[in-house]
Scaffold this motif. Structure first.
Motif, PDB file in Angstrom:
ATOM      1  N   ASP A  60       0.824  -1.213   0.000  1.00  0.00           N
ATOM      2  CA  ASP A  60       0.000   0.000   0.000  1.00  0.00           C
ATOM      3  C   ASP A  60       0.856   1.261   0.000  1.00  0.00           C
ATOM      4  OD1 ASP A  60      -2.712  -1.117   0.140  1.00  0.00           O
ATOM      5  OD2 ASP A  60      -2.073  -1.890   2.081  1.00  0.00           O
ATOM      6  N   ALA A  61       2.022   1.212   0.654  1.00  0.00           N
ATOM      7  CA  ALA A  61       2.890   2.389   0.754  1.00  0.00           C
ATOM      8  C   ALA A  61       4.197   1.969   1.399  1.00  0.00           C
ATOM      9  CB  ALA A  61       2.233   3.500   1.568  1.00  0.00           C
ATOM     10  N   ILE A  62       5.178   2.874   1.357  1.00  0.00           N
ATOM     11  CA  ILE A  62       6.471   2.661   2.008  1.00  0.00           C
ATOM     12  C   ILE A  62       6.800   3.887   2.841  1.00  0.00           C
ATOM     13  CG2 ILE A  62       8.967   2.445   1.623  1.00  0.00           C
ATOM     14  CD1 ILE A  62       8.360   0.722  -0.794  1.00  0.00           C
ATOM     15  N   GLY A  63       7.359   3.662   4.016  1.00  0.00           N
ATOM     16  CA  GLY A  63       7.829   4.747   4.866  1.00  0.00           C
ATOM     17  C   GLY A  63       9.330   4.666   5.034  1.00  0.00           C
ATOM     18  N   ILE A  64       9.988   5.814   5.046  1.00  0.00           N
ATOM     19  CA  ILE A  64      11.445   5.876   5.182  1.00  0.00           C
ATOM     20  C   ILE A  64      11.795   6.717   6.404  1.00  0.00           C
ATOM     21  CG2 ILE A  64      13.627   6.549   4.119  1.00  0.00           C
ATOM     22  CD1 ILE A  64      12.247   6.381   1.393  1.00  0.00           C
ATOM     23  N   GLY A  97      12.822   9.853  -3.635  1.00  0.00           N
ATOM     24  CA  GLY A  97      12.436   9.820  -5.043  1.00  0.00           C
ATOM     25  C   GLY A  97      12.670   8.502  -5.742  1.00  0.00           C
ATOM     26  N   PRO A  98      13.864   7.918  -5.672  1.00  0.00           N
ATOM     27  CA  PRO A  98      14.093   6.653  -6.372  1.00  0.00           C
ATOM     28  C   PRO A  98      13.188   5.527  -5.896  1.00  0.00           C
ATOM     29  CG  PRO A  98      16.178   7.682  -5.777  1.00  0.00           C
ATOM     30  CD  PRO A  98      15.098   8.469  -5.093  1.00  0.00           C
ATOM     31  N   LEU A 103       8.965   1.841  -7.313  1.00  0.00           N
ATOM     32  CA  LEU A 103       7.952   0.939  -6.764  1.00  0.00           C
ATOM     33  C   LEU A 103       6.528   1.410  -7.014  1.00  0.00           C
ATOM     34  CD1 LEU A 103       9.853   0.152  -3.465  1.00  0.00           C
ATOM     35  CD2 LEU A 103       9.624  -1.339  -5.446  1.00  0.00           C
ATOM     36  N   GLY A 104       6.354   2.678  -7.408  1.00  0.00           N
ATOM     37  CA  GLY A 104       5.030   3.162  -7.789  1.00  0.00           C
ATOM     38  C   GLY A 104       4.011   3.178  -6.678  1.00  0.00           C
ATOM     39  N   THR A 306     -10.658   6.456  -3.144  1.00  0.00           N
ATOM     40  CA  THR A 306     -10.944   5.032  -3.302  1.00  0.00           C
ATOM     41  C   THR A 306      -9.931   4.160  -2.594  1.00  0.00           C
ATOM     42  OG1 THR A 306      -9.713   5.033  -5.393  1.00  0.00           O
ATOM     43  CG2 THR A 306     -12.097   5.335  -5.516  1.00  0.00           C
ATOM     44  N   GLY A 307      -8.661   4.410  -2.788  1.00  0.00           N
ATOM     45  CA  GLY A 307      -7.643   3.544  -2.216  1.00  0.00           C
ATOM     46  C   GLY A 307      -6.291   4.098  -2.564  1.00  0.00           C
ATOM     47  N   PRO A 308      -5.226   3.333  -2.263  1.00  0.00           N
ATOM     48  CA  PRO A 308      -3.887   3.804  -2.586  1.00  0.00           C
ATOM     49  C   PRO A 308      -3.775   4.199  -4.046  1.00  0.00           C
ATOM     50  CG  PRO A 308      -3.795   1.816  -1.236  1.00  0.00           C
ATOM     51  CD  PRO A 308      -5.235   2.023  -1.607  1.00  0.00           C
TER      52      PRO A 308
END
Length: 326
Positions: A60-64, A97-98, A103-104, A306-308
């Motif tokens: 669904d997402a990535i956190g850094i 950014g990368p 991964l979109g 709606t969603g991610p």
């Protein structure tokens, strides 16, 4: 609502930790590797997520949660980039950014110490509080303040390790900070302790250990007094290698009472649950990445309705716990 499926990166000065999961006790996959040159290091992190997604499905997402200093002002042209980093070769590098492009998925980013603060707030020693400070005392000193449920930041994220603290009478150690010399980190960080005593803090014994602890709690209490008076936390959570010294916390609480000198006279400041050790250990930073990822996923849902979004969005996400199932 089912738990989101999230990715987390703790981008540290010495190692990267990447994982997929929804909570510290619900981790599907994890990898740790040394922090090398920016391109290969980020590529290895991206490859881990690509391989995991191929095996078990989309995120669904990535956190850094990254070492800094970072540009975190939303809308800034260099958002998600490192500034003048002491890590060779990493100054100016775009960290977020990368990952977003490859991964979109939406990507949330903040500092590693703010990430650890979020992790401790969601699952650890600050759970249930909305105004607290997380402090790491390791090689250096770093702190993240959460006020009213949101990480404190403005032109830049907080740099608590560079607070000025009064020098203890008789201490002639010049300090180890390359910028300020005898700032809080320069006098009380692990690197400073090693330089002061000629050996790593964890190797000290006998009289040297007792004197090191005396100085350490005095300097830590002086810095905590500044933090208490400027952020009014409900609790201070301390992690990092120096925090693991046997007997540190009772000594620190007693010294803090002396440093506060009866002002403003709150009994809470002397309570055993006011200054406490971190609970999540090595997972504090990666857990914070999961909180950032959840916020990024929630923001994407809000934008799309709606969603991610599936887009390469990048955002700094405040710790409002958005996106977590009740």
């Amino acid at each position: 609502m089912s738990a989101p499926r999230l990715g987390s990166i703790e981008s540290g000065g010495s190692k990267f930790v990447c994982l997929v999961g929804s909570a510290p006790d619900r981790i599907e996959a994890e990898i740790r590797f040394p922090t090398g040159r920016p391109g290969p290091t980020l590529s290895r992190a991206i490859a881990f997520f690509e391989e995991t997604v191929a095996k078990t499905g989309p995120l669904d997402a990535i956190g850094i949660a990254s070492f800094g200093p970072l540009e975190l002002r939303p809308g800034h042209a260099k958002f998600g980039h490192l500034a003048a980093s002491p890590k060779p070769g990493w100054s100016g590098v775009d960290v977020a950014g990368p990952v977003a492009a490859a991964l979109g998925v939406p990507v949330g980013i903040d500092t590693d110490v703010n990430g650890a603060a979020l992790g401790e707030g969601r699952w650890g020693a600050a759970r249930g509080l909305d105004t607290y400070v997380y402090l790491t005392v390791g090689t250096g000193i770093g702190g993240g303040a959460v006020s009213g449920g949101k990480v404190v930041s403005g032109l830049v994220h907080t740099e608590m390790g560079h607070l000025a603290v009064p020098r203890i009478a008789g201490d002639d150690f010049p300090g180890s900070c390359p910028f300020h010399g005898d700032c809080w980190e320069g006098l009380a960080g692990g690197e400073a302790m090693g330089a002061r005593w000629g050996a790593p803090a964890e190797e000290l014994t006998g009289d040297a250990l007792r004197e090191a602890l005396r100085l350490e709690v005095a300097y830590l209490a002086a810095g905590l007094r500044n933090i208490i008076y400027t952020t009014a936390p409900q609790r201070i959570v301390i992690g990092g290698g120096v925090s693991e010294f046997p007997g540190l916390f009772p000594l620190l609480r007693a010294e803090l009472t002396v440093a506060l000198a009866g002002y403003p006279g709150l009994s809470e400041h002397a309570a055993e649950d006011f200054v406490v050790p971190a609970r999540l250990g090595r997972l504090a930073g990666p857990a914070g990445g999961l909180v950032l990822a959840a916020g990024a996923a929630a923001a994407a849902r809000s934008r799309s309705g709606t969603g991610p979004s599936g887009g390469a969005g990048r955002m700094k996400v405040a710790p409002d716990r958005a996106g977590w199932p009740v």
